[in-house]
Design an enzyme around this catalytic site. Structure first.
Site, PDB file in Angstrom:
ATOM      1  CG  HIS A 129      -0.707  -5.609   4.231  1.00 47.37           C
ATOM      2  ND1 HIS A 129       0.162  -5.140   5.175  1.00 47.37           N
ATOM      3  CD2 HIS A 129      -0.388  -4.952   3.087  1.00 47.37           C
ATOM      4  CE1 HIS A 129       0.963  -4.224   4.632  1.00 47.37           C
ATOM      5  NE2 HIS A 129       0.641  -4.087   3.370  1.00 47.37           N
ATOM      6  CG  ASP A 166      -0.735   1.489   8.983  1.00 46.32           C
ATOM      7  OD1 ASP A 166      -1.457   2.470   8.679  1.00 46.32           O
ATOM      8  OD2 ASP A 166       0.193   1.076   8.266  1.00 46.32           O
ATOM      9  CE  LYS A 177       4.242  -0.023  10.343  1.00 42.01           C
ATOM     10  NZ  LYS A 177       2.970   0.232   9.660  1.00 42.01           N
ATOM     11  CE  LYS A 226       6.168   2.095   5.570  1.00 41.95           C
ATOM     12  NZ  LYS A 226       4.838   2.219   4.931  1.00 41.95           N
ATOM     13  CD  GLU A 265       0.874  -2.529   9.244  1.00 41.49           C
ATOM     14  OE1 GLU A 265       1.569  -2.223  10.226  1.00 41.49           O
ATOM     15  OE2 GLU A 265       1.119  -2.144   8.089  1.00 41.49           O
ATOM     16  CB  SER A 306       7.921   1.086   8.953  1.00 43.42           C
ATOM     17  OG  SER A 306       7.090   0.173   8.291  1.00 43.42           O
ATOM     18  CG  HIS A 307       8.059  -4.241   7.939  1.00 42.28           C
ATOM     19  ND1 HIS A 307       7.524  -5.492   7.974  1.00 42.28           N
ATOM     20  CD2 HIS A 307       7.070  -3.415   8.398  1.00 42.28           C
ATOM     21  CE1 HIS A 307       6.294  -5.449   8.434  1.00 42.28           C
ATOM     22  NE2 HIS A 307       6.004  -4.207   8.708  1.00 42.28           N
ATOM     23  NE  ARG A 308       6.690   0.308   2.417  1.00 43.12           N
ATOM     24  CZ  ARG A 308       6.360   1.291   1.585  1.00 43.12           C
ATOM     25  NH1 ARG A 308       7.297   2.109   1.157  1.00 43.12           N
ATOM     26  NH2 ARG A 308       5.117   1.476   1.198  1.00 43.12           N
ATOM     27  CD  GLU A 360       1.713   3.390  10.051  1.00 43.49           C
ATOM     28  OE1 GLU A 360       2.041   2.689  11.047  1.00 43.49           O
ATOM     29  OE2 GLU A 360       2.099   3.143   8.896  1.00 43.49           O
ATOM     30  CD  GLU A 364       3.267  -5.399   6.852  1.00 43.66           C
ATOM     31  OE1 GLU A 364       2.800  -5.124   7.971  1.00 43.66           O
ATOM     32  OE2 GLU A 364       3.628  -4.533   6.046  1.00 43.66           O
ATOM     33  CB  SER A 376      -0.879  -0.009   1.252  1.00 47.13           C
ATOM     34  OG  SER A 376      -0.086   0.060   2.425  1.00 47.13           O
ATOM     35  CG  ASP A 427       3.307   4.836   6.125  1.00 43.97           C
ATOM     36  OD1 ASP A 427       4.323   5.185   5.500  1.00 43.97           O
ATOM     37  OD2 ASP A 427       2.811   3.698   6.000  1.00 43.97           O
TER      38      ASP A 427
END
Ligand code: 2PG
Ligand code: MG
Length: 393
Positions: free
Chosen positions: A147, A233, A366, A315, A156, A342-344, A263, A198, A41, A290
């Site tokens: 996701h 999130d 995250k 990120k 999330e 944060s990761h992706r 978020e 994730e 996203s 974000d």
């Protein structure tokens, strides 16, 4: 002075079966690799990726000839050169994927040559901070939105242990994760334990706040209520509920479940609803940008002027170089924003962001749920950093 001797790139798979790139950089008798993630996203203001084949061509034909012979320890010079070579405002010529993977590889090579852990080298570049706090873990225990294939609108649902020790936080997070799994299996059905992009579980709840209710029950059952916070999130770019209808949902989340972190509660251009929410909650909740901010200091400045947020997601691949990422962190810290690295959604086993978060003493990180290899790689890196830096923990 040890210098960059060669840079090569090839395509590898990411966690969603898409192609991404892995860069190999050599110099000073050392060899390192770096690979980069991609959003699922994405915010529309993120730096641009070019197709993988084109990124590889850009690395081998444009970037390598210029960076050969340069000092990898001089991250500022490497990144400045990459940005100049690209020459666009959104990295659309060389590609943020090409630029960032080289930027990260250079930092790893420099750390190897210096003989220090990557976080230490990143801290030297950052030029600030001596803390030994681990970032708080924002553990994804339920997924929805794009996701997961369920009815949950929000992307999330996070369990956030308060401990600043990775070992302790993982211990609590892992008990919560296991019991949430048991709970949804018994109460929703066996397919609820399937995990999303994730590593969070994917129960098909109809009510968007149901996961928080489960978290609360599970925390009580484990007697850890005082040791964890909860977050969401919403990734609202993909949410079809109107801003007007979302506001009371967030209010309910605060009142009933003591929500701590929220978020992207609204769409990426809706600075004014962010502001309204932030005003409503004051500093009782971290209202975090974000897709709103995309690790881009121009967007962050706008959010700051408007008083839209008091927290920001960092990120590296949203902006595309280490130097710009560190600049964004510095600015956020000046404003006392909560900084969450944060990761992706589509990630690799690269664990760079664990070192980054520790280097800048981020407030949080995250990394997804405790159930997918590309996420576990980063949790394990945090554990390794803790062993190096706080052996008694
Ligand atoms: C987010 C991220 C990571 P994606 O929205 O925060 O959790 O998802 O990488 O898909 O944008
Ligand atoms: Mg997000």
């Amino acid at each position: 002075m040890p210098s960059i001797e060669s840079i090569s790139a090839r395509k590898i798979l990411n966690s969603r079966g898409g192609w991404t790139i892995e860069v190999t950089m050599r110099g000073g008798g050392k060899e390192v690799i770096a690979s980069i993630p991609e959003g699922e996203s994405k915010g529309s203001h993120e730096a641009h990726y070019v197709p993988v084949g084109k990124a590889i061509q850009n690395i081998t034909e444009v970037i390598e000839p210029i960076l050969k012979g340069r000092d990898p320890e001089n991250q500022g010079d490497i990144d400045k050169t990459l940005l100049e070579l690209d020459g666009t405002t959104n990295k659309s010529k060389l590609g943020a994927n090409a630029i960032l993977s080289v930027s990260i590889a250079a930092s790893r090579l420099a750390a190897e040559i210096k003989g220090v852990p990557l976080w230490k080298h990143l801290r030297d570049i950052y030029g600030k901070g001596e803390g030994t706090n681990a970032p708080r873990l924002y553990i994804n225990c339920t997924e929805g939105g794009v996701h997961a294939g369920t009815q949950l609108d929000f992307q999330e649902y996070l369990v956030i242990p308060k401990s600043r020790s990775v070992k302790e936080a993982i211990q609590i997070g892992k008990e919560m994760y296991r019991l949430i799994r048991e709970y949804v299996k018994t109460n929703v059905g066996p397919s609820a334990v399937n995990v999303g992009d994730e590593g969070g579980f994917t129960p098909n709840f109809k009510n968007n706040l149901e996961p928080l209710k489960v978290f609360q029950k599970v925390a009580k059952a484990l007697a850890v209520q005082g040791l964890v916070d909860f977050g969401i999130d919403a990734a609202a770019n993909n949410v079809r509920v109107s801003a007007k209808k979302l506001l009371p949902i967030y209010k309910e989340a605060k009142e009933k479940y003591n929500l701590f972190f929220l978020e992207d509660p609204f769409k990426e251009e809706d600075f004014s609803h962010f502001e309204k929410l932030h005003e409503m909650f004051g500093n009782d909740i971290v209202v975090c940008g974000d897709d709103l901010t995309t690790t881009n200091i121009e967007r962050m400045k706008r959010a700051h002027e408007k008083g839209s947020i008091n927290g920001v997601i960092i990120k590296p691949n949203q902006i595309g170089s280490i130097s710009e990422t560190l600049e964004a962190v510095k600015l956020a810290k000046e404003w006392n924003w909560t900084v969450v690295v944060s990761h992706r959604g589509q990630d690799t086993n690269d664990d760079f962001i664990a070192d980054l978060a520790y280097a800048v003493q981020a407030d949080g990180i995250k990394l997804g749920g405790l159930g997918r290899g590309e996420r576990i790689a980063k949790y394990n890196r945090l554990l390794a950093i803790e062993t190096q830096t706080r052996p008694t923990f």
